[in-house]
Scaffold this motif. Structure first.
Motif, short mmCIF file in Angstrom:
data_model
loop_
_atom_site.label_atom_id
_atom_site.label_comp_id
_atom_site.label_asym_id
_atom_site.label_seq_id
_atom_site.Cartn_x
_atom_site.Cartn_y
_atom_site.Cartn_z
N ASP A 35 -139.92 7.96 -72.64
CA ASP A 35 -139.94 9.01 -72.17
C ASP A 35 -138.38 9.77 -71.96
O ASP A 35 -138.30 10.56 -70.99
CB ASP A 35 -140.28 8.86 -70.55
CG ASP A 35 -139.60 7.92 -69.62
OD1 ASP A 35 -138.75 7.08 -70.35
OD2 ASP A 35 -139.82 7.75 -68.70
N GLY A 36 -137.57 9.39 -72.95
CA GLY A 36 -136.39 10.09 -72.99
C GLY A 36 -135.36 9.44 -74.07
O GLY A 36 -135.99 8.55 -74.98
N ILE A 37 -134.16 9.66 -74.09
CA ILE A 37 -133.23 9.15 -75.19
C ILE A 37 -132.82 7.62 -74.92
O ILE A 37 -132.66 6.97 -75.72
CB ILE A 37 -132.09 9.98 -75.09
CG1 ILE A 37 -131.16 9.63 -76.17
CG2 ILE A 37 -131.19 9.77 -73.85
CD1 ILE A 37 -130.14 10.70 -76.81
N GLY A 38 -133.22 7.15 -73.61
CA GLY A 38 -132.61 5.69 -73.50
C GLY A 38 -131.06 5.69 -73.25
O GLY A 38 -130.36 6.64 -73.19
N GLY A 39 -130.52 4.36 -73.30
CA GLY A 39 -129.15 4.21 -73.01
C GLY A 39 -128.50 3.97 -74.33
O GLY A 39 -128.98 3.84 -75.44
N PHE A 40 -126.98 3.85 -74.05
CA PHE A 40 -125.97 3.66 -75.24
C PHE A 40 -124.87 3.34 -74.61
O PHE A 40 -124.30 3.89 -73.75
CB PHE A 40 -126.03 4.90 -76.26
CG PHE A 40 -125.43 4.52 -77.49
CD1 PHE A 40 -126.27 3.78 -78.57
CD2 PHE A 40 -124.06 4.68 -78.00
CE1 PHE A 40 -125.52 3.51 -79.71
CE2 PHE A 40 -123.56 4.34 -79.16
CZ PHE A 40 -124.39 3.77 -79.81
N SER A 41 -124.11 2.20 -75.13
CA SER A 41 -122.91 1.84 -74.91
C SER A 41 -121.88 2.51 -75.85
O SER A 41 -122.07 2.02 -77.03
CB SER A 41 -122.76 0.49 -74.36
OG SER A 41 -123.51 0.16 -73.18
N GLY A 95 -132.57 9.52 -89.64
CA GLY A 95 -133.18 10.78 -89.20
C GLY A 95 -134.27 10.50 -88.30
O GLY A 95 -134.79 11.58 -87.75
N GLU A 96 -134.75 9.41 -87.99
CA GLU A 96 -136.10 8.85 -87.20
C GLU A 96 -135.71 8.10 -86.23
O GLU A 96 -134.74 7.35 -86.18
CB GLU A 96 -137.12 8.51 -88.25
CG GLU A 96 -137.75 9.27 -89.38
CD GLU A 96 -138.79 8.88 -90.18
OE1 GLU A 96 -139.50 7.95 -89.56
OE2 GLU A 96 -138.91 9.39 -91.50
N THR A 97 -136.65 8.02 -85.23
CA THR A 97 -136.56 7.09 -84.17
C THR A 97 -137.90 6.37 -83.90
O THR A 97 -138.84 6.65 -84.40
CB THR A 97 -136.07 8.21 -82.78
OG1 THR A 97 -137.45 8.82 -82.58
CG2 THR A 97 -134.93 8.76 -82.79
N ALA A 98 -137.56 5.25 -83.06
CA ALA A 98 -138.72 4.41 -82.96
C ALA A 98 -138.38 4.23 -81.24
O ALA A 98 -137.37 4.15 -80.80
CB ALA A 98 -138.75 3.24 -83.62
N THR A 99 -139.56 3.94 -80.56
CA THR A 99 -139.29 3.35 -78.93
C THR A 99 -139.26 1.95 -78.84
O THR A 99 -139.24 1.10 -79.64
CB THR A 99 -140.42 3.91 -78.28
OG1 THR A 99 -141.80 2.99 -78.48
CG2 THR A 99 -140.66 5.44 -78.27
#
Length: 151
Positions: free
Chosen positions: A122-128, A81-85
């Motif tokens: 500054d955003g969600i970033g990528g994902f494949s 439920g958390e994020t890190a950069t």
């Protein structure tokens, strides 16, 4: 140990996995399921939208004495439920954010190593293969974490 392959549903996608015991060797996302086996119970529960601790599953990718394995170990510590950069993980490991991004792009066991929790400054970033999967996973975890705080 025998390696088993199978799949389970995750929203509009399927999660394909290869595993033996609690050791997961490969996880991939696809539009169609695999014939045959299921996936480990914790992974199946997680994909069904339940709050599930996937740290009970092992990934061989975390075991080496390399920068990439250190990145994967740091990413596994990002709570549900958390994020890190990318930069925060890079600082923990002593590398550059771009190295973290490359490790995430080559993650052999997404979900077990929760690369979806790593976002850009500054955003969600990528994902494949699709950014929509990352958005789905983050929303599902946020909602479950919110429900858990209310209880």
């Amino acid at each position: 140990m025998e390696v088993i392959t199978g799949s389970c549903r995750l929203g509009l996608w399927f999660v394909h996995a290869a595993w033996g015991g609690n050791r997961v060797y490969r996880v991939r996302f696809a539009r169609e399921g695999l014939p045959g086996g299921d996936v480990p119970v914790p992974l199946r529960r997680y994909c069904a939208g339940m709050r599930e601790d996937l740290t009970t599953l092992e990934s061989p990718a975390t075991e080496a004495d390399t920068v990439t394995a250190a990145v994967y170990r740091a990413v596994r510590r990002v709570p549900y439920g958390e994020t890190a950069t990318y930069g925060e993980i890079a600082a923990l490991v002593g590398t550059a954010p771009r190295v973290v991004g490359m490790a995430m792009a080559h993650n052999p066991t997404p979900l077990v190593i929760p690369c979806h929790r790593i976002v850009a400054r500054d955003g969600i970033g990528g994902f494949s293969p699709e950014l929509a999967i990352k958005e789905h996973l983050l929303a599902m975890e946020r909602e479950n974490a919110r429900k858990n705080r209310r209880v």
